[in-house]
Scaffold this motif. Structure first.
Motif, PDB file in Angstrom:
ATOM      1  N   GLN A 117       0.092  -1.094  -0.292  1.00 27.35           N
ATOM      2  CA  GLN A 117      -0.476   0.143   0.167  1.00 27.35           C
ATOM      3  C   GLN A 117       0.490   1.098  -0.089  1.00 27.35           C
ATOM      4  O   GLN A 117       0.370   2.667  -0.583  1.00 27.35           O
ATOM      5  N   VAL A 118       1.831   1.566   0.840  1.00 23.44           N
ATOM      6  CA  VAL A 118       2.363   2.168   0.998  1.00 23.44           C
ATOM      7  C   VAL A 118       3.722   2.360  -0.031  1.00 23.44           C
ATOM      8  O   VAL A 118       4.031   3.511  -0.703  1.00 23.44           O
ATOM      9  N   LEU A 119       4.556   1.385  -0.130  1.00 24.92           N
ATOM     10  CA  LEU A 119       6.023   1.501  -1.135  1.00 24.92           C
ATOM     11  C   LEU A 119       5.137   1.603  -2.733  1.00 24.92           C
ATOM     12  O   LEU A 119       6.258   0.947  -3.789  1.00 24.92           O
ATOM     13  N   GLY A 120       4.372   0.695  -3.166  1.00 25.44           N
ATOM     14  CA  GLY A 120       3.384   0.520  -4.346  1.00 25.44           C
ATOM     15  C   GLY A 120       4.046  -1.042  -4.962  1.00 25.44           C
ATOM     16  O   GLY A 120       4.313  -0.764  -6.103  1.00 25.44           O
ATOM     17  N   MET A 121       5.093  -1.983  -4.029  1.00 26.15           N
ATOM     18  CA  MET A 121       5.332  -2.866  -4.341  1.00 26.15           C
ATOM     19  C   MET A 121       4.257  -4.109  -4.703  1.00 26.15           C
ATOM     20  O   MET A 121       3.310  -4.694  -4.153  1.00 26.15           O
ATOM     21  N   LYS A 122       4.769  -4.502  -5.897  1.00 23.11           N
ATOM     22  CA  LYS A 122       3.514  -5.939  -6.147  1.00 23.11           C
ATOM     23  C   LYS A 122       3.538  -7.041  -5.299  1.00 23.11           C
ATOM     24  O   LYS A 122       4.744  -7.420  -4.716  1.00 23.11           O
ATOM     25  N   LYS A 123       2.199  -7.548  -5.314  1.00 21.81           N
ATOM     26  CA  LYS A 123       1.996  -8.232  -4.277  1.00 21.81           C
ATOM     27  C   LYS A 123       2.973  -9.460  -4.156  1.00 21.81           C
ATOM     28  O   LYS A 123       3.297 -10.381  -2.556  1.00 21.81           O
ATOM     29  N   GLU A 124       3.459  -9.927  -5.415  1.00 27.73           N
ATOM     30  CA  GLU A 124       4.579 -11.414  -4.559  1.00 27.73           C
ATOM     31  C   GLU A 124       5.732 -11.581  -4.921  1.00 27.73           C
ATOM     32  O   GLU A 124       6.395 -12.260  -4.466  1.00 27.73           O
ATOM     33  N   GLU A 125       6.004  -9.605  -5.712  1.00 23.69           N
ATOM     34  CA  GLU A 125       7.235  -9.606  -4.683  1.00 23.69           C
ATOM     35  C   GLU A 125       7.459  -8.762  -2.867  1.00 23.69           C
ATOM     36  O   GLU A 125       8.295  -9.348  -2.243  1.00 23.69           O
ATOM     37  N   ALA A 126       6.462  -8.435  -2.571  1.00 23.89           N
ATOM     38  CA  ALA A 126       6.044  -8.452  -1.021  1.00 23.89           C
ATOM     39  C   ALA A 126       6.048  -9.570  -0.553  1.00 23.89           C
ATOM     40  O   ALA A 126       6.529  -9.800   0.554  1.00 23.89           O
ATOM     41  N   GLU A 127       5.197 -10.602  -1.437  1.00 30.82           N
ATOM     42  CA  GLU A 127       5.121 -11.624  -0.145  1.00 30.82           C
ATOM     43  C   GLU A 127       6.699 -12.115  -0.462  1.00 30.82           C
ATOM     44  O   GLU A 127       7.391 -12.784   1.146  1.00 30.82           O
ATOM     45  N   LYS A 128       7.433 -12.475  -1.306  1.00 26.26           N
ATOM     46  CA  LYS A 128       8.652 -12.939  -1.510  1.00 26.26           C
ATOM     47  C   LYS A 128       9.697 -12.200   0.360  1.00 26.26           C
ATOM     48  O   LYS A 128      10.229 -13.033   0.363  1.00 26.26           O
ATOM     49  N   VAL A 129       9.835 -11.255  -0.101  1.00 24.29           N
ATOM     50  CA  VAL A 129      10.618  -9.643   0.573  1.00 24.29           C
ATOM     51  C   VAL A 129       9.421  -9.952   2.641  1.00 24.29           C
ATOM     52  O   VAL A 129      10.179 -10.563   3.101  1.00 24.29           O
ATOM     53  N   ALA A 130       8.034 -10.672   2.615  1.00 25.62           N
ATOM     54  CA  ALA A 130       8.301 -10.701   3.522  1.00 25.62           C
ATOM     55  C   ALA A 130       8.498 -12.260   4.166  1.00 25.62           C
ATOM     56  O   ALA A 130       8.926 -12.094   5.078  1.00 25.62           O
ATOM     57  N   MET A 131       8.570 -13.301   3.399  1.00 25.27           N
ATOM     58  CA  MET A 131       8.663 -15.300   3.389  1.00 25.27           C
ATOM     59  C   MET A 131      10.149 -14.428   4.132  1.00 25.27           C
ATOM     60  O   MET A 131      11.066 -15.364   5.134  1.00 25.27           O
ATOM     61  N   ASP A 132      11.419 -13.739   3.608  1.00 28.37           N
ATOM     62  CA  ASP A 132      12.252 -14.467   3.896  1.00 28.37           C
ATOM     63  C   ASP A 132      13.235 -13.442   5.423  1.00 28.37           C
ATOM     64  O   ASP A 132      13.639 -13.674   6.168  1.00 28.37           O
ATOM     65  N   LEU A 133      11.590 -12.092   5.496  1.00 24.53           N
ATOM     66  CA  LEU A 133      12.512 -11.427   7.161  1.00 24.53           C
ATOM     67  C   LEU A 133      11.672 -12.458   8.040  1.00 24.53           C
ATOM     68  O   LEU A 133      12.280 -12.446   8.730  1.00 24.53           O
ATOM     69  N   LEU A 134      10.243 -13.204   7.484  1.00 24.24           N
ATOM     70  CA  LEU A 134       9.229 -14.136   8.617  1.00 24.24           C
ATOM     71  C   LEU A 134      11.014 -15.257   8.561  1.00 24.24           C
ATOM     72  O   LEU A 134      11.036 -15.786  10.254  1.00 24.24           O
ATOM     73  N   THR A 135      11.231 -15.488   7.860  1.00 26.57           N
ATOM     74  CA  THR A 135      12.619 -16.388   7.886  1.00 26.57           C
ATOM     75  C   THR A 135      13.756 -15.769   9.106  1.00 26.57           C
ATOM     76  O   THR A 135      14.030 -16.828   9.843  1.00 26.57           O
ATOM     77  N   ARG A 136      13.833 -15.216   9.050  1.00 28.94           N
ATOM     78  CA  ARG A 136      15.109 -13.840   9.600  1.00 28.94           C
ATOM     79  C   ARG A 136      14.388 -13.820  10.825  1.00 28.94           C
ATOM     80  O   ARG A 136      15.362 -14.154  11.795  1.00 28.94           O
ATOM     81  N   VAL A 137      13.765 -13.517  11.331  1.00 23.49           N
ATOM     82  CA  VAL A 137      13.085 -13.672  13.087  1.00 23.49           C
ATOM     83  C   VAL A 137      12.970 -15.187  13.473  1.00 23.49           C
ATOM     84  O   VAL A 137      12.605 -14.825  14.150  1.00 23.49           O
ATOM     85  N   GLY A 138      12.617 -15.894  12.509  1.00 26.90           N
ATOM     86  CA  GLY A 138      12.639 -16.988  12.692  1.00 26.90           C
ATOM     87  C   GLY A 138      10.622 -17.476  13.399  1.00 26.90           C
ATOM     88  O   GLY A 138      10.417 -18.550  14.036  1.00 26.90           O
ATOM     89  N   VAL A 139       9.711 -17.042  12.221  1.00 26.11           N
ATOM     90  CA  VAL A 139       8.100 -17.594  11.876  1.00 26.11           C
ATOM     91  C   VAL A 139       8.003 -17.284  10.871  1.00 26.11           C
ATOM     92  O   VAL A 139       6.488 -17.527  11.465  1.00 26.11           O
ATOM     93  N   ALA A 140       8.765 -17.971   9.925  1.00 26.42           N
ATOM     94  CA  ALA A 140       8.446 -18.039   8.901  1.00 26.42           C
ATOM     95  C   ALA A 140       7.268 -19.310   8.474  1.00 26.42           C
ATOM     96  O   ALA A 140       6.354 -19.412   8.351  1.00 26.42           O
ATOM     97  N   GLU A 141       7.477 -20.513   9.570  1.00 27.79           N
ATOM     98  CA  GLU A 141       6.539 -21.357   9.342  1.00 27.79           C
ATOM     99  C   GLU A 141       4.674 -20.531  10.300  1.00 27.79           C
ATOM    100  O   GLU A 141       3.820 -21.310   9.931  1.00 27.79           O
ATOM    101  N   GLN A 142       5.098 -19.846  10.548  1.00 25.39           N
ATOM    102  CA  GLN A 142       3.628 -19.578  10.941  1.00 25.39           C
ATOM    103  C   GLN A 142       2.951 -18.478   9.776  1.00 25.39           C
ATOM    104  O   GLN A 142       1.977 -17.892  10.407  1.00 25.39           O
ATOM    105  N   ALA A 143       3.701 -17.867   8.702  1.00 30.62           N
ATOM    106  CA  ALA A 143       3.006 -17.198   8.191  1.00 30.62           C
ATOM    107  C   ALA A 143       1.434 -16.584   8.077  1.00 30.62           C
ATOM    108  O   ALA A 143       0.829 -15.876   7.420  1.00 30.62           O
ATOM    109  N   HIS A 144       0.687 -18.379   7.844  1.00 29.96           N
ATOM    110  CA  HIS A 144      -0.336 -18.607   7.406  1.00 29.96           C
ATOM    111  C   HIS A 144      -1.033 -18.137   7.973  1.00 29.96           C
ATOM    112  O   HIS A 144      -3.184 -18.085   8.479  1.00 29.96           O
ATOM    113  N   LYS A 145      -1.205 -18.258   9.532  1.00 32.36           N
ATOM    114  CA  LYS A 145      -1.962 -17.959  10.934  1.00 32.36           C
ATOM    115  C   LYS A 145      -2.416 -16.390  10.674  1.00 32.36           C
ATOM    116  O   LYS A 145      -1.836 -15.210  10.088  1.00 32.36           O
ATOM    117  N   VAL A 146      -3.338 -16.885  11.961  1.00 32.51           N
ATOM    118  CA  VAL A 146      -3.691 -14.785  11.940  1.00 32.51           C
ATOM    119  C   VAL A 146      -2.751 -15.247  13.508  1.00 32.51           C
ATOM    120  O   VAL A 146      -2.413 -15.824  14.748  1.00 32.51           O
TER     121      VAL A 146
END
Length: 255
Positions: A117-146
């Motif tokens: 919404q703010v940086l205007g990134m495409k959804k696929e790219e944003a999801e790739k970046v997000a998964m990399d970051l979630l991996t970095r902080v150790g919670v990638a396996e929780q990505a699809h939970k609330v």
């Protein structure tokens, strides 16, 4: 940018507060605050409750307004409102005591929302970046939970990933571990230690003295709305200069 300008930008503080004053009614919560934070510096702010440390942290991205004085980000005055303020807030990551995740969205959606919404990134790219970051902080396996399905420590690590997704110039942490159970505190601090080692500019308001000793380049001690003392962790913890700081350190010994 000319070479000269680039050199100047590299040398100027990323965040600067000049003669900042703030009242809540009759209560004088910030008194003549002067502070410079350099690029890549980890600044830890400590002090008793009610000392103004969280308020100071929140003025830096204008979650709290100031009565007088000046706040500069990379040498430019902090925007007052509108689009400029939104842009600047995106450049200063903020992690709070409460995790402030959107309850109805998945973890992945929480982290991709800003970039899309703010940086205007495409959804696929944003999801790739997000998964990399979630991996970095150790919670990638929780990505699809609330958020409610995660522990407090996991949610706070997601909040850090969400801030990092905006490629911030600096990160502000306002007591990021004080709402957590003791066993979860270290998993959040470990992520913050890693960030500091990677060169992130950080202002951290915290009660975690071991973190301050281990990671801070500089410690600021606040009391009664003022910066009372500043120094390296060794100077501050081993040789405090003021009685106020000595009293505070004695009061928390053994905690």
């Amino acid at each position: 940018m000319t070479q000269e300008n680039t050199a100047q930008a590299a040398n100027e503080p990323i965040i600067e507060l000049r003669h900042v004053e703030k009242h809540y009614g009759d209560l004088h919560v910030l008194k003549d605050i002067n502070l410079e934070v350099d690029r890549g510096e980890v600044l830890v702010v400590i002090g008793p409750s009610g000392s103004g440390k969280s308020t100071m942290c929140r003025t830096i991205n204008r979650l709290e307004t100031i009565d007088s004085g000046e706040i500069l980000i990379e040498g430019k005055p902090l925007p007052q409102e509108g689009r400029e303020l939104t842009k600047m807030r995106a450049e200063l990551g903020m992690v709070f005591q409460s995790f402030n995740l959107f309850a109805h969205m998945t973890i992945l959606e929480n982290v991709t929302l800003g970039p899309i919404q703010v940086l205007g990134m495409k959804k696929e790219e944003a999801e790739k970046v997000a998964m990399d970051l979630l991996t970095r902080v150790g919670v990638a396996e929780q990505a699809h939970k609330v958020p409610a399905q995660l522990s407090g420590g996991q949610q706070q690590r997601v909040a850090i990933a969400r801030s990092l997704a905006m490629h911030p110039k600096a990160m502000l942490f306002d007591e990021p571990t004080s709402a957590l159970d003791p066993e979860m505190i270290n998993e959040v601090l470990d992520v913050m230690v890693k960030l500091a080692r990677e060169g992130m500019t950080m202002i951290v308001v915290t009660h975690e003295m071991n973190f301050a000793r281990r990671v801070a380049d500089r410690v600021i001690f606040m009391a009664d709305g003022q910066i009372v003392e500043t120094g390296t962790p060794d100077e501050f913890f081993d040789h405090p200069k003021t009685e106020r700081a000595r009293d505070f350190l004695n009061s928390i010994k053994g905690h």
